[in-house]
Write a protein that holds these residues in place. Structure first.
Motif, PDB file in Angstrom:
ATOM      1  N   GLY A  10       0.808  -1.207   0.000  1.00 56.51           N
ATOM      2  CA  GLY A  10       0.000   0.000   0.000  1.00 56.51           C
ATOM      3  C   GLY A  10       0.844   1.260   0.000  1.00 56.51           C
ATOM      4  N   SER A  11       2.100   1.132   0.420  1.00 60.30           N
ATOM      5  CA  SER A  11       3.004   2.275   0.484  1.00 60.30           C
ATOM      6  C   SER A  11       4.427   1.756   0.407  1.00 60.30           C
ATOM      7  N   ASP A  12       5.338   2.576  -0.141  1.00 61.81           N
ATOM      8  CA  ASP A  12       6.723   2.090  -0.169  1.00 61.81           C
ATOM      9  C   ASP A  12       7.305   1.997   1.239  1.00 61.81           C
ATOM     10  N   SER A  13       6.615   2.613   2.214  1.00 64.29           N
ATOM     11  CA  SER A  13       7.093   2.468   3.604  1.00 64.29           C
ATOM     12  C   SER A  13       6.911   1.027   4.097  1.00 64.29           C
ATOM     13  N   ASP A  14       6.072   0.241   3.391  1.00 62.57           N
ATOM     14  CA  ASP A  14       5.893  -1.172   3.761  1.00 62.57           C
ATOM     15  C   ASP A  14       7.050  -2.041   3.261  1.00 62.57           C
ATOM     16  N   HIS A  40      -6.189   3.520  -1.322  1.00 63.22           N
ATOM     17  CA  HIS A  40      -6.806   4.822  -1.036  1.00 63.22           C
ATOM     18  C   HIS A  40      -6.254   5.943  -1.911  1.00 63.22           C
ATOM     19  N   ARG A  41      -4.940   5.905  -2.162  1.00 56.09           N
ATOM     20  CA  ARG A  41      -4.338   7.038  -2.864  1.00 56.09           C
ATOM     21  C   ARG A  41      -4.328   6.825  -4.380  1.00 56.09           C
ATOM     22  N   THR A  42      -4.328   5.570  -4.814  1.00 55.94           N
ATOM     23  CA  THR A  42      -4.387   5.280  -6.265  1.00 55.94           C
ATOM     24  C   THR A  42      -5.400   4.165  -6.510  1.00 55.94           C
ATOM     25  N   ALA A  63      -0.614  -9.193  -0.856  1.00 61.95           N
ATOM     26  CA  ALA A  63      -0.934  -7.769  -0.707  1.00 61.95           C
ATOM     27  C   ALA A  63      -0.636  -7.363   0.732  1.00 61.95           C
ATOM     28  N   ALA A  64       0.335  -6.475   0.895  1.00 58.30           N
ATOM     29  CA  ALA A  64       0.775  -6.081   2.237  1.00 58.30           C
ATOM     30  C   ALA A  64       0.325  -4.658   2.519  1.00 58.30           C
ATOM     31  N   ALA A  65      -0.249  -4.452   3.696  1.00 54.43           N
ATOM     32  CA  ALA A  65      -0.681  -3.102   4.055  1.00 54.43           C
ATOM     33  C   ALA A  65      -0.803  -2.994   5.566  1.00 54.43           C
ATOM     34  N   GLY A  66      -0.762  -1.752   6.039  1.00 57.03           N
ATOM     35  CA  GLY A  66      -0.863  -1.534   7.482  1.00 57.03           C
ATOM     36  C   GLY A  66      -1.991  -0.581   7.824  1.00 57.03           C
ATOM     37  N   GLY A  67      -2.405  -0.592   9.076  1.00 54.38           N
ATOM     38  CA  GLY A  67      -3.462   0.323   9.547  1.00 54.38           C
ATOM     39  C   GLY A  67      -4.819  -0.102   9.024  1.00 54.38           C
ATOM     40  N   PRO A  87      -0.540  -8.451   6.926  1.00 56.02           N
ATOM     41  CA  PRO A  87      -0.737  -7.276   7.775  1.00 56.02           C
ATOM     42  C   PRO A  87       0.604  -6.728   8.269  1.00 56.02           C
ATOM     43  N   VAL A  88       0.820  -5.460   7.974  1.00 54.97           N
ATOM     44  CA  VAL A  88       2.083  -4.821   8.349  1.00 54.97           C
ATOM     45  C   VAL A  88       1.947  -4.261   9.758  1.00 54.97           C
ATOM     46  N   GLU A  89       3.011  -4.404  10.531  1.00 54.13           N
ATOM     47  CA  GLU A  89       3.012  -3.907  11.914  1.00 54.13           C
ATOM     48  C   GLU A  89       2.833  -2.386  11.936  1.00 54.13           C
TER      49      GLU A  89
HETATM   50  C1  RP5 Z   1      -1.148   1.911   4.422  1.00 52.22           C
HETATM   51  O1  RP5 Z   1      -0.848   2.958   5.271  1.00 52.22           O
HETATM   52  C2  RP5 Z   1       0.175   1.425   3.909  1.00 52.22           C
HETATM   53  O2  RP5 Z   1       0.087   0.064   3.575  1.00 52.22           O
HETATM   54  C3  RP5 Z   1       1.122   1.682   5.048  1.00 52.22           C
HETATM   55  O3  RP5 Z   1       1.294   0.520   5.857  1.00 52.22           O
HETATM   56  C4  RP5 Z   1       0.414   2.740   5.863  1.00 52.22           C
HETATM   57  C5  RP5 Z   1       1.173   4.028   5.977  1.00 52.22           C
HETATM   58  O4  RP5 Z   1       1.510   4.509   4.695  1.00 52.22           O
HETATM   59  P1  RP5 Z   1       2.482   5.782   4.518  1.00 52.22           P
HETATM   60  O5  RP5 Z   1       1.797   6.918   5.194  1.00 52.22           O
HETATM   61  O6  RP5 Z   1       3.789   5.426   5.169  1.00 52.22           O
HETATM   62  O7  RP5 Z   1       2.611   5.974   3.046  1.00 52.22           O
HETATM   63  O8  RP5 Z   1      -1.984   2.283   3.369  1.00 52.22           O
END
Ligand code: RP5
Length: 319
Positions: A10-14, A40-42, A63-67, A87-89
């Motif tokens: 979901g984000s390169d931060s993952d 959400h963003r794309t 598919a990895a994502a957090g929150g 699920p990302v921590e």
């Molecule tokens: C999620 O929001 C992403 O998968 C990520 O884990 C989290 C934070 O995203 P960034 O704000 O670091 O882009 O959608």
């Protein structure tokens, strides 16, 4: 032809957080494509790529994502390729938010979740799904996981483990047969060699309140994809998913979602059987039509009348 495995975040931060997944896939020589696609963003870009997966020959997506972690579920709603949710921590809730958001999918659209931060199990599971018709890769996985001997090539059979869950078992078998998976049968947890010999392509393991660790135990002894389906009465204990995700790599379902377990198993069969894929698509279309019908009725009848109709027809909640 694309790589057989897609890994979307979901984000390169993952990306740094799930790096162990890439290492497992690389160590096995499994080609993968990594993408940043935010639900959400794309949303359009994320959905468009999800719709392409099947035609591109992708057999499974991680598919990895957090929150709020909507990426796995939204991906699953756009494809019949099995989606493994990772699920990302998170800092605020240690990933419990991500896990619950990913695993509690509504009936009809399954995501097979791994535990919070379980990047390596997600990769093993994806590799196992990708390897089902690739004997050499399968042998490599079995050797790396120290599983003894070779396993027979899978047929298009779904094994259900745990005879006690009669009603869930019946629901799952009925749905599998509706989806064109005609060979489904119940095995004892000890009957792994038999179910491998019978040609299982996916194994659904029911987990009751006293057997939440059973799916992980089964998954630790086979390289077939294992789906862990918790069946509980009343409120789920807080550690349900801690217990479920102990042991071998498995695709966890939401609590009391036997039909989603069957659908996920059918998606795995569907990677090899076009007819099953077609039926899965038709099933999804029927679900969508039903929602559209309800929405039209709500608009036509108005809220108060619609609610009255609902209270007179709502079935009692399932124990
Ligand atoms: C999620 O929001 C992403 O998968 C990520 O884990 C989290 C934070 O995203 P960034 O704000 O670091 O882009 O959608």
């Amino acid at each position: 032809m694309s790589a057989p495995v897609e890994v979307r975040v979901g984000s390169d931060s993952d990306l740094p957080k799930i790096e162990p997944a890439f290492r497992v896939l690389e160590s096995l020589g499994v080609a993968f494509e990594a993408r940043v696609l935010s639900a959400h963003r794309t949303p359009e870009r994320m959905a468009a790529r999800a719709r392409e997966l099947e035609r591109a020959g992708v057999r499974v997506s991680i598919a990895a994502a957090g929150g709020s972690a909507h990426l796995p579920g939204m991906t699953a709603s756009e494809t019949q390729v099995p989606v493994i949710g990772l699920p990302v921590e998170t800092a605020a809730f240690r990933g419990v938010d991500s896990l619950l958001s990913i695993v509690q999918m509504p009936e009809g659209v399954p995501v097979g979740s791994v535990g919070v931060g379980q990047a390596e199990p997600a990769a093993w599971l994806a590799a196992q799904i990708a390897a089902l018709d690739d004997a050499a890769l399968r042998a490599k996985i079995r050797a790396a996981r120290k599983l003894p001997g070779t396993a027979p090539a899978p047929g298009n059979f779904v094994a259900l483990v745990g005879a006690w869950a009669d009603r869930a078992g019946k629901e799952a078998i009925d749905l599998l047969s509706e989806l064109g998976v005609r060979d489904a049968a119940v095995f004892e947890a000890g009957g792994l060699a038999e179910l491998e010999k019978a040609g299982a392509r996916a194994v659904v393991v029911w987990a009751g309140p006293d057997s939440l660790d059973l799916p992980g135990q089964v998954a630790s002894r086979t390289d077939l994809p294992v789906i862990g389906a918790p069946l509980l009465n009343g409120a789920a204990p807080g550690d349900v998913y801690v217990r479920l995700f102990t042991g071998g790599p498995l695709a966890g379902m939401g609590v009391n979602r036997p039909r989603n377990a069957a659908l996920f198993a059918a998606q795995i069969v569907g990677t090899a059987v076009p007819e099953v894929r077609e039926r899965l698509r038709a099933y999804r279309e029927r679900l969508a039509d039903e929602v559209v019908r309800k929405d039209r009725r709500l608009c036509d009848a108005g809220l108060r009348d619609y609610l009255k109709g609902l209270t007179s027809t709502t079935p009692p909640t399932r124990p």
